[in-house]
Scaffold this active site. Structure first.
Site, PDB file in Angstrom:
ATOM      1  N   ASN A 199      -3.807   8.537   4.658  1.00 11.40           N
ATOM      2  CA  ASN A 199      -2.624   7.968   5.306  1.00 11.40           C
ATOM      3  C   ASN A 199      -2.594   8.121   6.817  1.00 11.40           C
ATOM      4  OD1 ASN A 199      -1.510   7.252   2.766  1.00 11.40           O
ATOM      5  ND2 ASN A 199      -0.610   9.290   2.533  1.00 11.40           N
TER       6      ASN A 199
ATOM      7  N   ASP B 273     -10.580  -9.466   2.260  1.00 15.58           N
ATOM      8  CA  ASP B 273     -11.164 -10.678   1.674  1.00 15.58           C
ATOM      9  C   ASP B 273     -11.001 -11.801   2.703  1.00 15.58           C
ATOM     10  OD1 ASP B 273      -8.688 -11.986   1.419  1.00 15.58           O
ATOM     11  OD2 ASP B 273      -8.872 -12.309  -0.737  1.00 15.58           O
TER      12      ASP B 273
ATOM     13  N   HIS C 274      -6.170  -5.780  -2.925  1.00 17.95           N
ATOM     14  CA  HIS C 274      -6.999  -5.929  -1.730  1.00 17.95           C
ATOM     15  C   HIS C 274      -7.301  -7.391  -1.413  1.00 17.95           C
ATOM     16  CE1 HIS C 274      -8.658  -1.517  -1.690  1.00 17.95           C
ATOM     17  NE2 HIS C 274      -7.383  -1.606  -1.347  1.00 17.95           N
TER      18      HIS C 274
ATOM     19  N   HIS D 226       0.366   4.278  -2.637  1.00 17.16           N
ATOM     20  CA  HIS D 226       0.058   5.643  -2.202  1.00 17.16           C
ATOM     21  C   HIS D 226       1.178   6.609  -2.564  1.00 17.16           C
ATOM     22  CE1 HIS D 226      -3.438   4.981   0.856  1.00 17.16           C
ATOM     23  NE2 HIS D 226      -3.543   4.207  -0.210  1.00 17.16           N
TER      24      HIS D 226
ATOM     25  N   THR E  12      -9.145 -14.305   3.005  1.00 19.54           N
ATOM     26  CA  THR E  12      -7.778 -14.783   3.260  1.00 19.54           C
ATOM     27  C   THR E  12      -6.807 -13.617   3.173  1.00 19.54           C
ATOM     28  OG1 THR E  12      -7.607 -15.373   0.909  1.00 19.54           O
ATOM     29  CG2 THR E  12      -8.233 -17.133   2.431  1.00 19.54           C
TER      30      THR E  12
ATOM     31  N   PRO F 236      -7.121   7.283  -4.334  1.00 21.83           N
ATOM     32  CA  PRO F 236      -8.545   6.955  -4.436  1.00 21.83           C
ATOM     33  C   PRO F 236      -9.174   6.659  -3.075  1.00 21.83           C
ATOM     34  CG  PRO F 236      -7.167   5.197  -5.352  1.00 21.83           C
ATOM     35  CD  PRO F 236      -6.272   6.351  -5.105  1.00 21.83           C
TER      36      PRO F 236
ATOM     37  N   ARG G 149       0.823  -1.210   0.000  1.00 19.80           N
ATOM     38  CA  ARG G 149       0.000   0.000   0.000  1.00 19.80           C
ATOM     39  C   ARG G 149       0.862   1.266   0.000  1.00 19.80           C
ATOM     40  NH1 ARG G 149      -3.041   2.666   4.490  1.00 19.80           N
ATOM     41  NH2 ARG G 149      -4.936   3.616   3.644  1.00 19.80           N
TER      42      ARG G 149
END
Length: 322
Positions: A97, A242, A197, A69, A244, A167, A65
């Site tokens: 952030n 999700d 994700h 970003h 997992t 976003p 991430r």
């Protein structure tokens, strides 16, 4: 007529110079950039990332991430790593952030280790972010790719650009498409990179509205999430993106197909023709196609407006300019 010809020639000349500048900027990046300068760079980054994930698997999603970003705010230049000062408008304090971005201490550790093996600061913090993202994906069972290297670090940051360009979890599909187009990324990149994700968690404040007010959500899934995320308070409580969250697989996409996307911006991918088709394709995928596409889109994202040549610097400390 002669004036028109001169204007046309000037326009063509300026366009040519612009194209050459863009091409030369991209051509400087190479997966072999450190081969002669410091061949121990990549093994060192890999070791530190694997050590960090051995302590906490969630860190893999956090490092991935950080790279995302970083790239979405004035290019992949390490600006997200700069701490606030009287002259640095730190992106760490931007809404996407603040109290959310993490993994900075792992980047610090990588920087210390690579500078040690190289004997001096030759590896940019921006490159460290790109490689750490790749190594995190691999460590959690995902694909590998050759990271193009040679970026330099910014000497500025922009909190306002971070607020505007990263976003938001509440974005609808047209807003998401526009957001990615602004970075030179298309609808396929949008779906593929959203597939990141498949790793990690989100805070209650980012999915509260979805589980209490939206209708395109599985009712049992919403009810379960309401036990984690109350209507008032508990903003920082976590839920997996999700089923997992520590495994790089395609369950993110199968969750969307079942109306079990955690974030509004995730579920929104099913609202459009091309994006919905891709989600459904990947949801039944046996990994290979998604993995290949993810690697390609990560390389493409890593090429967003790199600082090369004499632009920027190689920071001695990723948290501050030299």
């Amino acid at each position: 007529m002669e004036k028109m010809n001169i204007k046309s020639l000037l326009y063509l000349f300026v366009s040519l110079i612009s194209c050459i500048a863009t091409a030369s900027s991209n051509s400087v990046l190479s997966s072999h950039y450190y081969d002669r300068i410091c061949p121990e760079v990549l093994p060192t980054i890999k070791r530190v990332v694997e050590d960090a994930l051995a302590q906490e698997q969630r860190m893999g999603a956090s490092l991935l991430r950080l790279h995302f970003h970083d790239c979405f705010v004035n290019g992949c230049d390490g600006s997200i790593l700069l701490d606030p000062t009287p002259t640095i408008d730190s992106e760490k304090n931007a809404a996407p952030n603040a109290n959310s971005a993490r993994g900075f201490e792992v980047i610090d550790k990588i920087k210390d280790e690579v500078d040690k093996v190289c004997g001096r600061p030759v590896v940019s913090c921006a490159d460290i972010l790109a490689v750490a993202a790749r190594d995190s994906v691999v460590a959690l069972g995902g694909p590998s790719w050759k990271v193009r290297l040679g970026r330099r670090d910014s000497t500025t940051a922009s909190q306002s650009a971070a607020n505007a360009n990263i976003p938001a979890p509440s974005m609808n599909l047209p807003a998401l498409i526009k957001n990615f187009e602004d970075q030179g990324l298309d609808e396929e990149d949008l779906v593929v990179l959203s597939g990141a994700h498949t790793l990690g968690f989100a805070q209650c404040r980012n999915f509260r509205d979805r589980i209490y007010n939206e209708t395109n959500i599985d009712p049992a899934f919403a009810s379960h999430l309401q036990t984690i995320c109350p209507q008032v308070g508990g903003d920082s409580r976590l839920a997996p993106l999700d089923p997992t969250p520590n495994s790089f697989d395609v369950k993110y996409f199968s969750s969307l197909a079942s109306k079990k996307g955690l974030l509004s911006s995730d579920q929104a991918l099913l609202d459009g023709g091309e994006t919905a088709e891709l989600v459904l394709k990947y949801s039944g995928d046996t990994y290979e196609e998604f993995w290949e596409d993810f690697a390609e889109s990560m390389i493409k994202m890593g090429d967003i407006k790199p600082l090369t040549g004499n632009r920027g610097e190689i920071r001695n400390d990723c948290r501050k300019v030299n």
